[in-house]
Design an enzyme around this catalytic site. Sequence first.
Site, PDB file in Angstrom:
ATOM      1  N   LYS A 276      -6.676  41.256 -61.061  1.00  0.00           N
ATOM      2  CA  LYS A 276      -5.950  41.152 -62.326  1.00  0.00           C
ATOM      3  C   LYS A 276      -5.824  42.531 -62.963  1.00  0.00           C
ATOM      4  CE  LYS A 276      -7.398  36.485 -63.758  1.00  0.00           C
ATOM      5  NZ  LYS A 276      -6.077  35.877 -63.787  1.00  0.00           N
ATOM      6  N   ARG A 350      -7.960  26.158 -58.345  1.00  0.00           N
ATOM      7  CA  ARG A 350      -7.582  24.990 -57.533  1.00  0.00           C
ATOM      8  C   ARG A 350      -8.392  24.948 -56.237  1.00  0.00           C
ATOM      9  NH1 ARG A 350      -1.484  27.169 -57.464  1.00  0.00           N
ATOM     10  NH2 ARG A 350      -2.275  28.036 -59.416  1.00  0.00           N
TER      11      ARG A 350
HETATM   12  N1  BES Z   1      -8.052  31.624 -64.796  1.00  0.00           N
HETATM   13  C1  BES Z   1      -6.710  31.939 -64.484  1.00  0.00           C
HETATM   14  C2  BES Z   1      -5.712  31.279 -65.434  1.00  0.00           C
HETATM   15  C3  BES Z   1      -5.618  31.877 -66.819  1.00  0.00           C
HETATM   16  C4  BES Z   1      -4.979  33.096 -67.020  1.00  0.00           C
HETATM   17  C5  BES Z   1      -6.072  31.184 -67.890  1.00  0.00           C
HETATM   18  C6  BES Z   1      -4.864  33.597 -68.295  1.00  0.00           C
HETATM   19  C7  BES Z   1      -5.943  31.675 -69.182  1.00  0.00           C
HETATM   20  C8  BES Z   1      -5.335  32.895 -69.374  1.00  0.00           C
HETATM   21  C9  BES Z   1      -6.368  31.459 -63.075  1.00  0.00           C
HETATM   22  O1  BES Z   1      -7.404  31.522 -62.172  1.00  0.00           O
HETATM   23  C10 BES Z   1      -5.282  32.335 -62.579  1.00  0.00           C
HETATM   24  O2  BES Z   1      -5.521  33.504 -62.433  1.00  0.00           O
HETATM   25  N2  BES Z   1      -4.099  31.773 -62.315  1.00  0.00           N
HETATM   26  C11 BES Z   1      -2.990  32.519 -61.883  1.00  0.00           C
HETATM   27  C12 BES Z   1      -2.270  31.710 -60.846  1.00  0.00           C
HETATM   28  C13 BES Z   1      -1.189  32.465 -60.122  1.00  0.00           C
HETATM   29  C14 BES Z   1      -1.822  33.539 -59.259  1.00  0.00           C
HETATM   30  C15 BES Z   1      -0.417  31.488 -59.275  1.00  0.00           C
HETATM   31  C16 BES Z   1      -2.098  32.800 -63.077  1.00  0.00           C
HETATM   32  O3  BES Z   1      -1.959  31.935 -63.941  1.00  0.00           O
HETATM   33  O4  BES Z   1      -1.572  33.905 -63.157  1.00  0.00           O
HETATM   34 MN    MN Z   2      -7.529  33.425 -61.250  1.00  0.00          MN
END
Ligand code: BES
Ligand code: MN
Length: 493
Positions: A276, A350
Amino acid sequence: MEFSIKSAAPEKLRTDCLLVGIYEGRKLTDLAKSLDAVSEKAISAALKSGDMEGKTGSTLILRQLSGVVAPRVMLVGLGKADDASLKSLRNSFRAAVKALPAGVENVATDFVSLSIKKTTVQQKAAALAEVALDATYKVNAVKEKSVEPHPLKQVSVLVEKTDQAAATEGVSQGSSVGQGVALAKDLGNLPPNICTPSYLGKQAEKLAKEYGFKVEVLEQAAIEKLNMGSFLGVTRGSEEPPRFIVLQHLQGKKSQKPVVLVGKGITFDTGGISLKPGADMDEMKYDMCGAASVLGVFKALGELKLPLNVVGLIPTCENMPSGRATKPGDVLTSMSGQTIEVLNTDAEGRLILCDALTYAERFEPAAVIDIATLTGACVIALGHHVSGLFANNDALAKALLAAGEQANDRAWQMPLWDDYQGQLDSNFADIANIGGRAAGSITAACFLSRFAKKYDWAHLDIAGTAWKSGKEKGGTGRPVPLLVTYLLEQAAK
Ligand code: BES
Ligand code: MN
Ligand code: ZN
């Protein structure tokens, strides 16, 4: 916080502060009228001088009224009498608690007696108790000197004698929900070097001991034995050992099928190899808020001694990059046997949930509800006001939506149509772990649905509701109120 139910003359009550409602337009409630009468019109005088209009959120403290034993009377704006609702009552009471001076350790209020359309004494009492706990919550910050608790310790709820039983029941419900919410906030707010998977395991064991739940905390070897290859693929990059927590509250009939709650417990989400960006990454300590809400619900269940069977499942680990970490392109074999091509290691929630959903099959559940800070896309779709709800069963979805409405903890249903499933096709495995940019929260739910075919299932995406950012940064404890309200409804059936 202590709550007591009283039917006494308010002017004679020994309390640090009497909370007295005023409707918008300077309209006195019954309690205000009776205090006005004994105090030589002190309340009318304050209103006449223009110190208070009665708008929701406004407060005014009057001191030492003649004929009133309590040293302070706080006038609390209730908004327009015709618009009175459970929500406006919550907001007014919250404003009152927030405005209390530091010297106030106990208050008395007759707010339960205010008339609100289609609302019972029990519901009003529950709302007051829950708000009292929520509004006095303090983050247990890691500081040199420990944080002082909020001074308010006791709330007296004034009711007619005939309403005492309903108010007592309501206060017990609201206080249980409030305690569950506080636990979920505490766990979310803890720094990720303290709130690790093993810490969550210990918290589950502590709750089990306190309330008599059955508990198992599985370690790496046991997780390997279960063939949870998808979950194990996420924990690979971390030095911190994973846990799989199984909590059981078995207070229903033996023959009664359990409700299974599954909480995402990523104690820190760096994204893994699909790292990230750095800005605000600290907030990914909240990626275990689904797990925290399951533990919060169990706290409330234990307090309420609800006659139900409820199972809590928490897969918990960190998502870290390292030389051993799962890479984009890797294929994992889930506990269900379905293989997964990991195209983005940041879609890890997931991957841990799908194995927990397969594990849930052994309980022959009445329903399975997973709770997860799953997608940023859900925040884009719904913002921070409501949680995203997906379900493979309409009755279950309706029940959860209604519970959220009643608990002031709303969700909004999103589609789980087959049209979206094709976005998860993979050339190299049974399914890919991402479905492209379009409809990101729906394809995440579609992924989970492939592992939830054997029972009625719902998924709550709490990415936008589990915590607040910015100046008020902190966990919210959501969706504990929604879930406990749903379970109360199931127990009443
Ligand atoms: N924990 C995150 C989702 C999240 C991001 C929650 C920001 C609250 C605020 C999750 O694990 C994630 O990183 N999801 C990705 C999925 C994508 C790679 C398909 C996302 O939402 O960017
Ligand atoms: Mn994530
Ligand atoms: Zn995550």
